[in-house]
Design a protein around this motif. Structure first.
Motif, PDB file in Angstrom:
ATOM      1  N   LEU A   1      25.674  -7.680   6.194  1.00 37.38           N
ATOM      2  CA  LEU A   1      24.855  -8.726   6.793  1.00 37.38           C
ATOM      3  C   LEU A   1      25.661 -10.008   6.910  1.00 37.38           C
ATOM      4  O   LEU A   1      26.191 -10.504   5.915  1.00 37.38           O
ATOM      5  N   ASP A   2      25.770 -10.533   8.129  1.00 34.32           N
ATOM      6  CA  ASP A   2      26.351 -11.849   8.359  1.00 34.32           C
ATOM      7  C   ASP A   2      25.205 -12.784   8.708  1.00 34.32           C
ATOM      8  O   ASP A   2      24.630 -12.700   9.798  1.00 34.32           O
ATOM      9  N   ILE A   3      24.847 -13.651   7.762  1.00 36.33           N
ATOM     10  CA  ILE A   3      23.646 -14.461   7.927  1.00 36.33           C
ATOM     11  C   ILE A   3      23.821 -15.501   9.031  1.00 36.33           C
ATOM     12  O   ILE A   3      22.917 -15.744   9.831  1.00 36.33           O
ATOM     13  N   LYS A   4      24.988 -16.115   9.117  1.00 36.66           N
ATOM     14  CA  LYS A   4      25.207 -17.121  10.159  1.00 36.66           C
ATOM     15  C   LYS A   4      25.165 -16.500  11.547  1.00 36.66           C
ATOM     16  O   LYS A   4      24.578 -17.042  12.476  1.00 36.66           O
ATOM     17  N   ALA A   5      25.846 -15.353  11.697  1.00 37.45           N
ATOM     18  CA  ALA A   5      25.877 -14.691  13.001  1.00 37.45           C
ATOM     19  C   ALA A   5      24.604 -13.907  13.287  1.00 37.45           C
ATOM     20  O   ALA A   5      24.389 -13.464  14.408  1.00 37.45           O
ATOM     21  N   ASN A   6      23.774 -13.730  12.253  1.00 33.63           N
ATOM     22  CA  ASN A   6      22.524 -12.980  12.384  1.00 33.63           C
ATOM     23  C   ASN A   6      22.783 -11.549  12.849  1.00 33.63           C
ATOM     24  O   ASN A   6      22.100 -11.013  13.718  1.00 33.63           O
TER      25      ASN A   6
ATOM     26  N   THR B   1       0.820  -1.212   0.000  1.00 37.89           N
ATOM     27  CA  THR B   1       0.000   0.000   0.000  1.00 37.89           C
ATOM     28  C   THR B   1       0.849   1.256   0.000  1.00 37.89           C
ATOM     29  O   THR B   1       0.336   2.348  -0.214  1.00 37.89           O
ATOM     30  N   GLU B   2       2.164   1.091   0.249  1.00 40.01           N
ATOM     31  CA  GLU B   2       3.088   2.209   0.255  1.00 40.01           C
ATOM     32  C   GLU B   2       4.340   1.850  -0.527  1.00 40.01           C
ATOM     33  O   GLU B   2       4.646   0.677  -0.736  1.00 40.01           O
ATOM     34  N   TYR B   3       5.069   2.877  -0.924  1.00 39.23           N
ATOM     35  CA  TYR B   3       6.285   2.657  -1.706  1.00 39.23           C
ATOM     36  C   TYR B   3       7.344   1.913  -0.888  1.00 39.23           C
ATOM     37  O   TYR B   3       7.516   2.146   0.309  1.00 39.23           O
ATOM     38  N   PHE B   4       8.052   0.992  -1.539  1.00 44.95           N
ATOM     39  CA  PHE B   4       9.233   0.342  -0.986  1.00 44.95           C
ATOM     40  C   PHE B   4      10.241   0.226  -2.114  1.00 44.95           C
ATOM     41  O   PHE B   4       9.899   0.312  -3.293  1.00 44.95           O
ATOM     42  N   PHE B   5      11.522   0.050  -1.778  1.00 44.27           N
ATOM     43  CA  PHE B   5      12.526  -0.052  -2.837  1.00 44.27           C
ATOM     44  C   PHE B   5      12.942  -1.509  -3.042  1.00 44.27           C
ATOM     45  O   PHE B   5      13.018  -2.293  -2.099  1.00 44.27           O
ATOM     46  N   PRO B   6      13.203  -1.886  -4.297  1.00 46.97           N
ATOM     47  CA  PRO B   6      13.587  -3.261  -4.615  1.00 46.97           C
ATOM     48  C   PRO B   6      15.103  -3.432  -4.554  1.00 46.97           C
ATOM     49  O   PRO B   6      15.849  -2.481  -4.302  1.00 46.97           O
ATOM     50  N   SER B   7      15.551  -4.641  -4.830  1.00 46.23           N
ATOM     51  CA  SER B   7      16.985  -4.936  -4.941  1.00 46.23           C
ATOM     52  C   SER B   7      17.176  -6.011  -5.997  1.00 46.23           C
ATOM     53  O   SER B   7      16.216  -6.625  -6.463  1.00 46.23           O
ATOM     54  N   ASN B   8      18.439  -6.239  -6.355  1.00 51.51           N
ATOM     55  CA  ASN B   8      18.748  -7.408  -7.161  1.00 51.51           C
ATOM     56  C   ASN B   8      18.576  -8.659  -6.301  1.00 51.51           C
ATOM     57  O   ASN B   8      18.449  -8.598  -5.080  1.00 51.51           O
ATOM     58  N   LEU B   9      18.555  -9.819  -6.939  1.00 55.07           N
ATOM     59  CA  LEU B   9      18.422 -11.091  -6.241  1.00 55.07           C
ATOM     60  C   LEU B   9      19.783 -11.602  -5.804  1.00 55.07           C
ATOM     61  O   LEU B   9      20.752 -11.554  -6.560  1.00 55.07           O
ATOM     62  N   SER B  10      19.851 -12.110  -4.580  1.00 56.08           N
ATOM     63  CA  SER B  10      21.030 -12.804  -4.090  1.00 56.08           C
ATOM     64  C   SER B  10      20.571 -14.137  -3.530  1.00 56.08           C
ATOM     65  O   SER B  10      19.365 -14.422  -3.468  1.00 56.08           O
ATOM     66  N   VAL B  11      21.513 -14.977  -3.083  1.00 54.96           N
ATOM     67  CA  VAL B  11      21.137 -16.303  -2.590  1.00 54.96           C
ATOM     68  C   VAL B  11      22.000 -16.680  -1.405  1.00 54.96           C
ATOM     69  O   VAL B  11      23.189 -16.347  -1.353  1.00 54.96           O
ATOM     70  N   SER B  12      21.387 -17.346  -0.423  1.00 56.58           N
ATOM     71  CA  SER B  12      22.101 -17.863   0.740  1.00 56.58           C
ATOM     72  C   SER B  12      21.278 -18.992   1.350  1.00 56.58           C
ATOM     73  O   SER B  12      20.059 -18.858   1.507  1.00 56.58           O
ATOM     74  N   ASN B  13      21.945 -20.100   1.679  1.00 53.87           N
ATOM     75  CA  ASN B  13      21.282 -21.224   2.347  1.00 53.87           C
ATOM     76  C   ASN B  13      20.015 -21.669   1.620  1.00 53.87           C
ATOM     77  O   ASN B  13      18.964 -21.882   2.235  1.00 53.87           O
ATOM     78  N   ASN B  14      20.130 -21.794   0.313  1.00 55.23           N
ATOM     79  CA  ASN B  14      19.018 -22.227  -0.531  1.00 55.23           C
ATOM     80  C   ASN B  14      17.791 -21.323  -0.401  1.00 55.23           C
ATOM     81  O   ASN B  14      16.649 -21.783  -0.487  1.00 55.23           O
ATOM     82  N   SER B  15      18.047 -20.049  -0.210  1.00 53.62           N
ATOM     83  CA  SER B  15      16.973 -19.056  -0.162  1.00 53.62           C
ATOM     84  C   SER B  15      17.361 -17.856  -1.009  1.00 53.62           C
ATOM     85  O   SER B  15      18.539 -17.472  -1.053  1.00 53.62           O
TER      86      SER B  15
END
Length: 529
Positions: A405-410, A317-331
């Motif tokens: 962003l460190d995905i493992k360390a969250n 319902t409101e503007y948000f900005f997109p990004s390119n696609l990346s991948v980590s842990n099969n997501s």
């Protein structure tokens, strides 16, 4: 047992210690200041365009150290520019040599080649005069298109020698410059708008006149191309074919014929101001974003009609900005809208297509007057496994914030040194970038310890807690947001009584706390017991 592990996890969190190192030592007393740009990797080195005193825009190389960051060759001697076009589009590799467009001052631009040494850098052509901007390597030749005169296009190929540079096809009638140049198998593929038409055709060439012909009729783009609605988008080589997207469909070509695979985004309803494509686990994933309708879609395809399907669709319902696609842990990792009207970093599982909001990137981004991907989209770089760098747009300003962003360390850290970088490349599992007219290197070292010991500027206690938490920080707190394990916003507070937050109504479990101050955003974990 689970509860004990949660407590341990909350106490012994990983934090990132960031460091930046200046690699170049460019000076600008006599020449104009200019950022290093157009990074590529060749022969295990970074190549880029830069300026320093005594030289114009020339090609440099680096192995990531200050001692081995050097000028390749002063092609146009003195302070005149030698580099003619960007390396990212205007270069190609053939037989372990890098081909690019440059000038020694006698022409507006010719093909040059290098083996990575000054003595091994030489001129190939002497007749282009700046009319060529992109090169494509196909088998044993470099292909390029040349605009001979108004509304006429030629196709050429070169084996890397002056005598081996020959005309393939003459006088194709065009309206604008080609919008794509690439390859499929042993075939040069290029796309242009025919003269007198408002649409586009995809062509191919095998290096012969009779083997140079149109693969498609006149088709139109969906708006996400850099060249407007006439340009096609999301070209990608996959399973020995080239795939691309027009206004309504996914196409494929083997270099001989082109066919429609399946319907995709419907641009008759909404133009896509931004798009991307990535290959993961032998599947293609296509992203489309409309800034006008606040819509984001992701499609999956294995190249067949029956297995081309939409896997994510979000109308905000409101503007948000997109990004390119990346991948980590099969997501898939990308930015999209969240329930509170902001933009979050999202994880889309490729196992069951479930969604998790990882971190909020912006509370309420402003819609730009005119959306432009270079300024208004988030750029995600994969530094190393489970470590991402995000360059975030700042509302309608041409400014960027840098986050790691460190995905493992969250952990998700706002890195001040990575603000407003101009260009970047991931090389040897490190981020190199241009800022303040120099080349820099960013690294992060992961240390396992308690937050309170390593970062005394902020503390949350008691943790674990069942009723409330206190926040101690040197900087005034503007807002605190709490997210559950799925990324849902469960509590947001901007007014504080001695920085005390009541969490008594929350369910048991682990929560992410975003502490927003005037200086930055700090991410912490708490346990509600």
């Amino acid at each position: 047992m689970k509860y004990g592990l949660i407590i341990i996890f909350s106490v012994f969190l990983a934090i990132c210690v960031q460091a930046q190192l200046q690699i170049s030592d460019f000076s600008y007393e006599s020449v104009r200041e200019s950022q290093p740009i157009s990074f590529i990797e060749f022969n295990n080195l970074m190549f880029f365009i830069a300026t320093t005193d005594g030289y114009g825009r020339e090609i440099w190389f680096s192995d990531g150290t200050s001692s081995n960051t050097r000028l390749l060759k002063d092609i146009n001697p003195g302070e005149a520019d030698g580099a003619r076009y960007l390396l990212t589009k205007g270069s190609a590799v053939l037989n372990n040599e890098l081909y690019f467009i440059a000038t020694d001052g006698s022409s507006n631009g010719e093909i040059w080649k290098t083996d990575g040494t000054s003595s091994g850098t030489s001129q190939v052509t002497d007749f282009l005069d700046g009319r060529v901007s992109e090169l494509v390597s196909v088998n044993d030749n470099i292909f390029f298109t040349l605009e001979n005169e108004a509304n006429l296009l030629q196709v050429w190929k070169s084996d890397g020698t002056e005598e081996g540079t020959v005309l393939v096809k003459n006088d194709l009638s065009i309206w604008n410059s080609p919008t794509f140049r690439g390859k499929c198998n042993d075939t040069f593929i290029f796309t242009f708008q025919p003269f007198g038409s408002n649409r586009t055709r995809v062509w191919r060439s095998d290096g012969t006149s009779e083997g140079t012909y149109a693969l498609t009729g006149e088709i139109d783009g969906n708006g996400s191309s850099e060249n407007g609605t006439t340009g096609l988008s999301q070209y990608i080589e996959y399973k020995d074919k080239l795939y691309f997207v027009d206004r309504f469909h996914l196409y494929e070509t083997d270099g001989i014929i082109a066919t429609i695979v399946a319907p995709l985004w419907n641009a008759a309803i909404n133009f896509a101001e931004f798009s991307d494509v990535i290959e993961v686990n032998n599947n293609l994933y296509f992203l489309f974003f409309s800034a006008d309708s606040f819509q984001l879609e992701i499609w999956e395809s294995d190249g067949s009609s029956e297995n081309t399907k939409e896997i994510y669709n979000n109308f905000a319902t409101e503007y948000f900005f997109p990004s390119n696609l990346s991948v980590s842990n099969n997501s898939l990792i990308f930015s999209g809208s969240n329930e509170s009207g902001g933009t979050s970093l999202i994880s889309l599982s490729l196992d069951d297509f479930s969604i998790s909001n990882l971190f909020e990137l912006s509370e309420s981004p402003e819609a730009p007057f005119l959306f432009g991907a270079a300024f208004n989209a988030c750029k995600i770089y994969e530094i190393a496994e489970d470590e991402l760098f995000l360059s975030l747009p700042q509302n309608d300003l041409n400014e960027k914030e840098g986050w790691v962003l460190d995905i493992k360390a969250n952990t998700f850290d706002n890195v001040n040194s990575l603000k407003n970088i101009r260009d970047a490349i991931v090389y040897d599992q490190a981020l190199y970038y241009a800022k303040d007219n120099q080349l820099w290197k960013y690294t992060s070292t992961i240390l396992s310890s308690q937050h309170t010991k390593l970062n005394p500027n902020i503390a949350i206690y008691p943790n674990p807690s069942n009723n409330y938490i206190n926040i101690e920080t040197k900087n005034p707190v503007k807002r605190v947001n709490l997210f559950d394990v799925r990324g849902n916003l469960v509590l947001s507070k901007s007014e504080f009584d001695r920085k005390k937050i009541d969490i008594s109504e929350l369910s048991y479990g682990v929560y992410t706390v975003n502490i927003i101050t005037n200086e930055n955003v700090t991410i912490r974990k708490i346990v509600k017991k």
